[in-house]
Design an enzyme around this catalytic site. Structure first.
Site, short mmCIF file in Angstrom:
data_model
loop_
_atom_site.label_atom_id
_atom_site.label_comp_id
_atom_site.label_asym_id
_atom_site.label_seq_id
_atom_site.Cartn_x
_atom_site.Cartn_y
_atom_site.Cartn_z
N TYR A 110 0.83 -1.21 0.00
CA TYR A 110 0.00 0.00 0.00
C TYR A 110 0.86 1.26 0.00
CZ TYR A 110 -4.24 -2.72 0.35
OH TYR A 110 -5.27 -3.59 0.06
N ALA A 139 -12.80 6.71 -20.59
CA ALA A 139 -13.31 7.88 -19.86
C ALA A 139 -12.61 9.17 -20.31
CB ALA A 139 -13.10 7.67 -18.36
N CYS A 143 -4.82 3.12 12.99
CA CYS A 143 -4.33 2.07 13.88
C CYS A 143 -5.44 1.03 14.09
CB CYS A 143 -3.92 2.70 15.21
SG CYS A 143 -3.54 1.48 16.47
N ASP A 176 -7.79 6.52 -4.82
CA ASP A 176 -6.61 7.29 -5.23
C ASP A 176 -6.72 8.79 -5.00
OD1 ASP A 176 -8.29 8.16 -7.38
OD2 ASP A 176 -7.62 6.47 -8.62
N GLN A 198 -15.46 4.31 -6.20
CA GLN A 198 -14.86 3.12 -5.58
C GLN A 198 -13.34 3.29 -5.53
OE1 GLN A 198 -16.87 -0.62 -7.43
NE2 GLN A 198 -17.26 1.06 -8.82
N CYS A 236 -6.26 1.53 18.30
CA CYS A 236 -6.90 2.71 18.87
C CYS A 236 -7.64 3.53 17.82
CB CYS A 236 -5.87 3.58 19.59
SG CYS A 236 -4.72 4.43 18.48
N HIS A 288 -14.99 3.18 -0.86
CA HIS A 288 -14.02 2.13 -0.52
C HIS A 288 -12.82 2.68 0.27
CE1 HIS A 288 -15.54 -0.86 -3.84
NE2 HIS A 288 -16.36 -0.76 -2.82
#
Ligand code: OAD
Length: 245
Positions: free
Chosen positions: A65, A230, A125, A102, A99, A128, A117
């Site tokens: 990620y 698109a 975290c 980015d 969705q 917490c 999403h």
């Protein structure tokens, strides 16, 4: 390229909703998920997009990620994103349900964006819940990144087996029920509940249009399917609208 009814419905619309998926960002250089060259062709979502995958190898998941968040910050919104900003300015009410994780719609300048999403640009975290900015974890890091409380830090994106934020989903569903025109852009419409939103809109009487180079799960249910990318179709649509209004 656009049917007369579509343009007429759009010009008369009080509320326009757009649902975007990974294909809406493809021309910015962000890979989709289920296309032949998509992320899920190369990586296993059960390892990289589930809590069990995260807990079994947190460094791998955090570094994957981290790389994706670096990538989205490197790229720019394309002409299709900018056309949606123009569309938001043009219509009385506009809701962009995405969705995509980015952040490109917000960076382009859209204001009413529902990130159903989550976002690659946020972390939290697992213990917490404290929020933190994007991580910079390398695949060979000796230890995973942790919060001050000691809990593991995870991306604020929705993983398989997790529920979407109920308040955000309630807003998205209400928008689909309320709109006059619904555009589904760059999504294969395979992942629910997002994929049911165009059908909710259709059942409530909206004119539903799909923008996608390929056939999708909802193609047979939409009023109009525009086969193209698109980045070309959306600017052409705004061009057409400027001619008639
Ligand atoms: P998919 O990868 O399933 O579908 C991408 C769609 O974009 C396909 O239908 C392509 O034909 C289309 N496409 C490709 N290039 C395009 C372009 N230039 N213009 C328009 N369309 C194009 O991606 P999603 O439908 O977004 O979940 O996938 C839904 C969810 O599955 C994602 O949000 C992600 C994933 O697991 C999470 O991250 C939680």
């Amino acid at each position: 390229m656009f049917r007369k009814t579509f343009i007429e419905r759009l010009v008369a619309a009080g509320h326009v909703v757009v649902l975007s998926g990974a294909g809406a960002s493809a021309e910015s250089g962000i890979p989709t998920f289920r296309d032949p060259e998509g992320l899920w062709a190369e990586f296993d979502p059960t390892e990289l997009a589930s809590m069990s995958g995260f807990l079994s190898d947190p460094v791998r998941v955090q570094s994957w990620y981290s790389a994706r968040s670096r990538n989205v910050l490197r790229v720019e919104p394309h002409a299709g994103h900018h056309a949606l900003v123009d569309l938001e300015r043009l219509v009385p009410k506009f809701t962009l349900i995405t969705q995509n994780v980015d952040g490109l719609h917000a960076r382009a300048g859209n204001r009413n964006v529902l990130e159903i999403h989550g976002s690659l640009l946020k972390n939290r975290c697992v213990s917490c819940g404290d929020e933190s900015p994007p991580l910079d974890v390398s695949p060979d890091a000796p230890e995973p990144a942790r919060c001050e409380c000691g809990g593991l830090i995870r991306p604020s994106v929705v993983w398989y087996g997790e529920l979407l934020d109920p308040e955000v989903m309630r807003e998205a569903t209400a928008a689909a029920e309320d709109c006059d025109v619904f555009l589904s852009v760059g999504t294969g419409a395979e992942v629910h509940p997002a994929a049911s939103l165009p059908l909710v809109a259709a059942d409530a009487g909206a004119y539903v249009v799909e923008v996608n180079p390929r056939k999708t799960m909802i193609s047979d249910r939409v009023d109009e399917a525009i086969r193209g990318p698109a980045g070309a179709v959306l600017p052409a649509l705004l061009e057409r609208l400027s001619e008639v209004s």
